[in-house]
Design an enzyme around this catalytic site. Sequence first.
Site, PDB file in Angstrom:
ATOM      1  NE  ARG A 194      -2.040  -0.994   3.659  1.00  0.00           N
ATOM      2  CZ  ARG A 194      -1.619  -0.001   4.428  1.00  0.00           C
ATOM      3  NH1 ARG A 194      -1.989   1.250   4.174  1.00  0.00           N
ATOM      4  NH2 ARG A 194      -0.846  -0.227   5.465  1.00  0.00           N
ATOM      5  CE  LYS A 221      -5.832  -3.538   6.044  1.00  0.00           C
ATOM      6  NZ  LYS A 221      -5.091  -4.720   5.821  1.00  0.00           N
ATOM      7  CG  HIS A 240      -5.804  -3.999  11.278  1.00  0.00           C
ATOM      8  ND1 HIS A 240      -4.452  -3.727  11.373  1.00  0.00           N
ATOM      9  CD2 HIS A 240      -5.950  -4.729  10.148  1.00  0.00           C
ATOM     10  CE1 HIS A 240      -3.826  -4.278  10.352  1.00  0.00           C
ATOM     11  NE2 HIS A 240      -4.698  -4.896   9.598  1.00  0.00           N
ATOM     12  CB  SER A 244       1.717  -5.130   8.335  1.00  0.00           C
ATOM     13  OG  SER A 244       1.950  -5.997   7.252  1.00  0.00           O
ATOM     14  CE  LYS A 287      -3.698  -7.965  11.159  1.00  0.00           C
ATOM     15  NZ  LYS A 287      -2.288  -7.551  11.109  1.00  0.00           N
ATOM     16  CB  THR A 288      -2.846 -14.043   8.238  1.00  0.00           C
ATOM     17  OG1 THR A 288      -3.449 -12.799   7.875  1.00  0.00           O
ATOM     18  CG2 THR A 288      -3.300 -15.116   7.254  1.00  0.00           C
ATOM     19  CG  ASP A 297      -6.489  -7.704   7.684  1.00  0.00           C
ATOM     20  OD1 ASP A 297      -5.513  -7.703   8.447  1.00  0.00           O
ATOM     21  OD2 ASP A 297      -6.705  -6.785   6.883  1.00  0.00           O
ATOM     22  NE  ARG A 339       0.506  -9.095   2.276  1.00  0.00           N
ATOM     23  CZ  ARG A 339       0.026  -8.842   3.492  1.00  0.00           C
ATOM     24  NH1 ARG A 339      -0.961  -9.562   3.971  1.00  0.00           N
ATOM     25  NH2 ARG A 339       0.528  -7.882   4.226  1.00  0.00           N
TER      26      ARG A 339
HETATM   27  P1  ATP Z   1      -1.016  -8.203   7.659  1.00  0.00           P
HETATM   28  O1  ATP Z   1      -1.799  -7.203   8.480  1.00  0.00           O
HETATM   29  O2  ATP Z   1      -0.025  -7.519   6.781  1.00  0.00           O
HETATM   30  O3  ATP Z   1      -1.879  -9.171   6.939  1.00  0.00           O
HETATM   31  P2  ATP Z   1      -0.454 -10.245   9.704  1.00  0.00           P
HETATM   32  O4  ATP Z   1      -0.543  -9.708  11.097  1.00  0.00           O
HETATM   33  O5  ATP Z   1      -1.599 -11.032   9.216  1.00  0.00           O
HETATM   34  O6  ATP Z   1      -0.068  -9.029   8.704  1.00  0.00           O
HETATM   35  P3  ATP Z   1       1.060 -12.583   9.130  1.00  0.00           P
HETATM   36  O7  ATP Z   1       0.688 -12.674   7.692  1.00  0.00           O
HETATM   37  O8  ATP Z   1       0.426 -13.550  10.058  1.00  0.00           O
HETATM   38  O9  ATP Z   1       0.882 -11.095   9.656  1.00  0.00           O
HETATM   39  O10 ATP Z   1       2.644 -12.665   9.195  1.00  0.00           O
HETATM   40  C1  ATP Z   1       3.414 -13.156  10.246  1.00  0.00           C
HETATM   41  C2  ATP Z   1       4.710 -13.649   9.642  1.00  0.00           C
HETATM   42  O11 ATP Z   1       5.682 -13.925  10.640  1.00  0.00           O
HETATM   43  C3  ATP Z   1       4.490 -14.933   8.878  1.00  0.00           C
HETATM   44  O12 ATP Z   1       5.317 -14.915   7.743  1.00  0.00           O
HETATM   45  C4  ATP Z   1       4.951 -15.995   9.885  1.00  0.00           C
HETATM   46  O13 ATP Z   1       5.422 -17.161   9.264  1.00  0.00           O
HETATM   47  C5  ATP Z   1       6.099 -15.284  10.567  1.00  0.00           C
HETATM   48  N1  ATP Z   1       6.406 -15.723  11.951  1.00  0.00           N
HETATM   49  C6  ATP Z   1       7.605 -16.164  12.382  1.00  0.00           C
HETATM   50  N2  ATP Z   1       7.589 -16.454  13.680  1.00  0.00           N
HETATM   51  C7  ATP Z   1       6.336 -16.194  14.123  1.00  0.00           C
HETATM   52  C8  ATP Z   1       5.707 -16.304  15.407  1.00  0.00           C
HETATM   53  N3  ATP Z   1       6.367 -16.716  16.475  1.00  0.00           N
HETATM   54  N4  ATP Z   1       4.401 -15.955  15.480  1.00  0.00           N
HETATM   55  C9  ATP Z   1       3.737 -15.499  14.402  1.00  0.00           C
HETATM   56  N5  ATP Z   1       4.290 -15.379  13.173  1.00  0.00           N
HETATM   57  C10 ATP Z   1       5.585 -15.724  13.024  1.00  0.00           C
HETATM   58 MN    MN Z   2      -2.906 -10.806   7.592  1.00  0.00          MN
END
Ligand code: ATP
Ligand code: MN
Length: 532
Positions: free
Chosen positions: A60, A201, A221, A239, A243-244, A258, A323
Site C-alpha cells: 500500500r 483496505k 484490525h 502488519s 494475525k493471519t 484481518d 502474498r
Molecule cells: P497483515 O496485516 O499484513 O496481513 P499479519 O498480522 O496477518 O499481517 P502474518 O501474515 O500472520 O501477519 O505474518 C506473520 C509472519 O511472521 C508470517 O510470515 C509468519 O510465518 C512469521 N512468523 C515467524 N515467527 C512467528 C511467530 N512466532 N508468530 C507469528 N508469526 C511468526
Molecule cells: Mn494478515
Amino acid sequence: MVDNTQITKTISLENYGIKGAKVHYQLTSKELQEETLRLKQGVESSSGALAINTGEFTGRSPKDRFIVKDEVTKDKVWWGDINLPFDPEKFDKLYNKVVDYLGGKEIYARDAYACAEESYRLNIRVINEYPWSNMFAYNMFLRPDVSEIENFKEDWLVVNAPGFKADPETDGTRQENFAILNFSKKIALIGGTGYTGEIKKGIFSALNFILPVYKNTLPMHCSANVGESGDTAIFFGLSGTGKTTLSADPDRRLIGDDEHGWTAEDTIFNFEGGCYAKVINLTEENEPEIYHAIKPGAILENVIMDKKGVVDFEDVSITQNTRVSYPLEHIDNTQQPSIGENPKNIFFLTADAFGVLPPISKLTPGQAAYHFISGYTAKVAGTEAGVDEPVPSFSACFGAPFMPLHPTKYAEMLSRKMKASNVNVWLVNTGWTGGPYGTGSRMKLKYTRKMISDALEGKLEDVEFEKHEIFGLQMPKTCDGVPSEILNPKNTWKDKESYDLKAKQLSEFFRKNFRKFEEYANDEIMQGAPVE
Ligand code: ATP
Ligand code: MN
C-alpha cells in the site's frame, strides 16, 4: 462455494461515465483466471493458483490515501498525516478522467458485499481494469448468491484503474497513484497502483468510519477464531505480527484473518470473505492451512517460480511482501457464517525486534487500553544497506492508517466493551528473543502457538506470574511445552545490563509516543504505562 456460472445478467457502465466498454460482469474465478492468462498478465503455479505481479507497487501507499473533505467528513475525520484531505471538485474532475480512461476498454465488474452480519451488510460494486484485480475482489469480499445478484443495488462503488496515471500538478494528488475515499458519493477511487490490497483496505477504511459513526459498532484490525465451545478469540496486530498465521489454527474455526466488527449486540463479525496471507518463507510444515489454500482460485502476488511453476517462498527479489489471497472456503475449519460471540480472549500481537517484551503477558484493563492506543511493533530497517537496528513503530489501535476517526474514539469503545464482557487481554511478542534483531532470533512459531492455546484453554490461570520490572507486565513463570527460561525475556539475554538498557530505551519510545494521547487518557490508562 458460491459459483456464479448461471448468471445471465449483464450490466452497463454508461451511468458511471464509462462509455463504450466491453463489460465482463460477474465472471467466475475460473473465467477470470483464464482471462488473465489470455491477456498474458499472469501464469499458473504448479498447484493451480494464479500468479500475478502487481507492478510498480507491491504494497500500500499510505501517503497517497486521501479522504474527500466535505460536509459529511469535515468535522468527524481526524485530519493530519494519516487522513489527508482531498478537494471535492478535484475529486469529480479526477473521477471523470479515470472513467474516460476506462471507456472503450474491456472492463471487469462484479457485485459483492462486506460484513457477514446481515444488518450491517454493505453492498459493493467493483469495477476493475484488470481481470486479476476483479478476481481478488471475488476472493476477498463476500459473495452474493444468484438470487441476490438479480436486484443488486450497490451502497459503495470501487473504481480501480491501475494503468491510469494522475498528473499531480492538475489533479491534486501527491504523485501518479492515489486511493481516494468519497463518503458523500460513496466511491473508492483507486488509480496508478496495481497493489490489490488497496481495494480491500479502501473498503475497510470506509467501514471504519461508517460503523462507529452510524452503527454503534467497533471496527477492528484483527483476526478472529472460535473454539469448540463457542469461545471467540481476537488477535490485533500491525502488519507481519501474526494475525493471519495465528488465527489459522486447526483446532479452532476461523472467522476471519484481518477485519472485524464488534457490535452492540455482543457479536463479532468478519467484514470479508477471504484471507490475504503473507507467504514469505512459507512452509507446509509451519503453516499447513495457508500452504494448502494455495490451489485453483488462489492468487499469488509477486512471487518467484521456476519453469514448472514451483514457487520459491524464500525468494524476495520482487518484494518481502509476497502474498496470496483466497476465499475463506480454502481453509478447512471455518465458522459459517463468519460470526462469533463476544470474545473471551483478546491478544495484542507485536513483533518486538528489540527482543525486550515477554513472549506472553497478561494485561490489566489500564494496560490493555494503553497498549491498544500505543499500537506498538518494531520494523527491521533495510538489511541490504547493512542497517540492522530495529525501528519502533507505533500505530494507534494497531491500524492507524485505516482509521478515519481520532484513535481515542475506537479506544474508548474497546475499553467499554472489554470491561462489559470481562475479557482476558494478553500481549504476545511474536518477535525476537535472546537479544535484539541481529543477535537474537525470531520466537519459534510452535512456542507462540502453544502459549496462545494454553491461554485459550485457561491453562495459564493457575500458574504463577512475575512482574516485568520495567513494563509492569504480568509474565507466566511456566507454560507446558515452552522452555520456562524464555518466558522472562531477560533470562534469554547473555548480558543482563544491556537487556535493562534496551528495555528502558523501548520504554522511553513508548512514553514519547504516548505524549500526544495523554490529554485524553484517564488515570487508569496512565497506570498502564511502563513503570520505569
Ligand atoms: P497483515 O496485516 O499484513 O496481513 P499479519 O498480522 O496477518 O499481517 P502474518 O501474515 O500472520 O501477519 O505474518 C506473520 C509472519 O511472521 C508470517 O510470515 C509468519 O510465518 C512469521 N512468523 C515467524 N515467527 C512467528 C511467530 N512466532 N508468530 C507469528 N508469526 C511468526
Ligand atoms: Mn494478515
